[in-house]
Design a protein around this motif. Structure first.
Motif, PDB file in Angstrom:
ATOM      1  N   ARG A   1      -2.492  10.385  -1.953  1.00  0.00           N
ATOM      2  CA  ARG A   1      -1.961   9.019  -1.949  1.00  0.00           C
ATOM      3  C   ARG A   1      -1.618   8.664  -3.388  1.00  0.00           C
ATOM      4  O   ARG A   1      -2.476   8.683  -4.260  1.00  0.00           O
ATOM      5  CB  ARG A   1      -3.011   8.062  -1.406  1.00  0.00           C
ATOM      6  CG  ARG A   1      -2.511   6.664  -1.217  1.00  0.00           C
ATOM      7  CD  ARG A   1      -3.614   5.820  -0.637  1.00  0.00           C
ATOM      8  NE  ARG A   1      -3.056   4.676   0.036  1.00  0.00           N
ATOM      9  CZ  ARG A   1      -3.762   3.747   0.612  1.00  0.00           C
ATOM     10  NH1 ARG A   1      -5.058   3.831   0.628  1.00  0.00           N
ATOM     11  NH2 ARG A   1      -3.182   2.727   1.185  1.00  0.00           N
ATOM     12  N   GLY A   2      -0.361   8.350  -3.603  1.00  0.00           N
ATOM     13  CA  GLY A   2       0.064   7.998  -4.952  1.00  0.00           C
ATOM     14  C   GLY A   2      -0.026   9.160  -5.920  1.00  0.00           C
ATOM     15  O   GLY A   2      -0.238   8.971  -7.108  1.00  0.00           O
TER      16      GLY A   2
ATOM     17  N   GLU B   1       0.828  -1.191   0.000  1.00  0.00           N
ATOM     18  CA  GLU B   1       0.000   0.000   0.000  1.00  0.00           C
ATOM     19  C   GLU B   1       0.870   1.250   0.000  1.00  0.00           C
ATOM     20  O   GLU B   1       1.896   1.306   0.657  1.00  0.00           O
ATOM     21  CB  GLU B   1      -0.909   0.014   1.225  1.00  0.00           C
ATOM     22  CG  GLU B   1      -1.943  -1.082   1.222  1.00  0.00           C
ATOM     23  CD  GLU B   1      -2.845  -1.007   2.434  1.00  0.00           C
ATOM     24  OE1 GLU B   1      -2.753  -0.023   3.193  1.00  0.00           O
ATOM     25  OE2 GLU B   1      -3.637  -1.935   2.603  1.00  0.00           O
ATOM     26  N   LEU B   2       0.425   2.239  -0.737  1.00  0.00           N
ATOM     27  CA  LEU B   2       1.129   3.511  -0.764  1.00  0.00           C
ATOM     28  C   LEU B   2       0.785   4.302   0.487  1.00  0.00           C
ATOM     29  O   LEU B   2      -0.345   4.247   0.972  1.00  0.00           O
ATOM     30  CB  LEU B   2       0.714   4.305  -2.005  1.00  0.00           C
ATOM     31  CG  LEU B   2       1.099   3.674  -3.344  1.00  0.00           C
ATOM     32  CD1 LEU B   2       0.468   4.475  -4.479  1.00  0.00           C
ATOM     33  CD2 LEU B   2       2.598   3.599  -3.502  1.00  0.00           C
TER      34      LEU B   2
ATOM     35  N   GLU C   1      -2.361  11.431  -6.075  1.00  0.00           N
ATOM     36  CA  GLU C   1      -3.736  11.895  -6.249  1.00  0.00           C
ATOM     37  C   GLU C   1      -4.297  12.356  -4.913  1.00  0.00           C
ATOM     38  O   GLU C   1      -4.103  11.713  -3.894  1.00  0.00           O
ATOM     39  CB  GLU C   1      -4.617  10.767  -6.791  1.00  0.00           C
ATOM     40  CG  GLU C   1      -4.230  10.312  -8.173  1.00  0.00           C
ATOM     41  CD  GLU C   1      -5.170   9.228  -8.681  1.00  0.00           C
ATOM     42  OE1 GLU C   1      -6.332   9.178  -8.214  1.00  0.00           O
ATOM     43  OE2 GLU C   1      -4.743   8.455  -9.529  1.00  0.00           O
TER      44      GLU C   1
ATOM     45  N   TYR D   1      -0.122   7.553   2.860  1.00  0.00           N
ATOM     46  CA  TYR D   1      -0.845   8.826   2.738  1.00  0.00           C
ATOM     47  C   TYR D   1       0.155   9.946   3.005  1.00  0.00           C
ATOM     48  O   TYR D   1       1.071   9.796   3.802  1.00  0.00           O
ATOM     49  CB  TYR D   1      -1.971   8.912   3.768  1.00  0.00           C
ATOM     50  CG  TYR D   1      -3.099   7.943   3.543  1.00  0.00           C
ATOM     51  CD1 TYR D   1      -4.103   8.225   2.624  1.00  0.00           C
ATOM     52  CD2 TYR D   1      -3.178   6.763   4.263  1.00  0.00           C
ATOM     53  CE1 TYR D   1      -5.147   7.342   2.424  1.00  0.00           C
ATOM     54  CE2 TYR D   1      -4.220   5.879   4.071  1.00  0.00           C
ATOM     55  CZ  TYR D   1      -5.197   6.168   3.149  1.00  0.00           C
ATOM     56  OH  TYR D   1      -6.227   5.296   2.958  1.00  0.00           O
TER      57      TYR D   1
END
Length: 110
Positions: free
Chosen positions: A66-67, A50-51, A69, A53
C-alpha cells in the motif's frame, strides 16, 4: 401642533435607525456565514483519500503493498494458484479496501 409633528418625526427617525441597525446586523451575520463556507475545506469522502492495496507475487509468495510499502507478506505459494490468478498477480491486483483484501486472502489461502 408643531410639537406633534416634531414627536412624529423623532419616532420615525428612531424607527429608521432601528431598521438600519437590523439590516446591518443581518448583513454582518450573512457575511460571517458566507466566509465560513468560502474558507472551509471541502468535504472529501474517506474512501477517496485512502490508497488502494495492491496484491502481487514476489519471489513466489503473495505480498500486499500500500503506497509502495509492503503491508503483508503471506506464506501463500503463488505457483499453486490457477494460471489466470498468477498472471493477474504478476500485473498486480488493485484492492479498494480492507474487505476486498480479506476476501482475496481468504480465496487464495484456502
Amino acid at each position: 401642533m408643531m410639537q406633534g409633528f416634531y414627536m412624529l418625526a423623532m419616532l420615525r427617525a428612531k424607527r429608521q435607525r432601528r431598521i438600519a441597525l437590523l439590516a446591518c446586523a443581518a448583513a454582518l451575520i450573512s457575511a460571517f456565514f458566507a466566509a465560513r463556507v468560502w474558507f472551509s475545506t471541502p468535504a472529501v469522502p474517506a474512501s477517496t483519500t485512502e490508497l488502494p492495496y495492491i496484491a502481487q507475487a514476489d519471489e513466489g509468495r503473495l505480498v500486499v503493498s500500500r503506497g509502495g510499502e509492503i503491508v503483508i507478506r503471506t506464506d501463500i505459494d503463488v505457483r499453486t494458484l490457477p494460471a489466470a490468478d498468477r498472471e493477474a498477480l504478476e500485473d498486480g491486483i488493485l484492492l479498494s479496501d480492507a474487505q476486498a483484501l480479506a476476501r482475496l486472502l481468504e480465496d487464495y489461502g484456502s
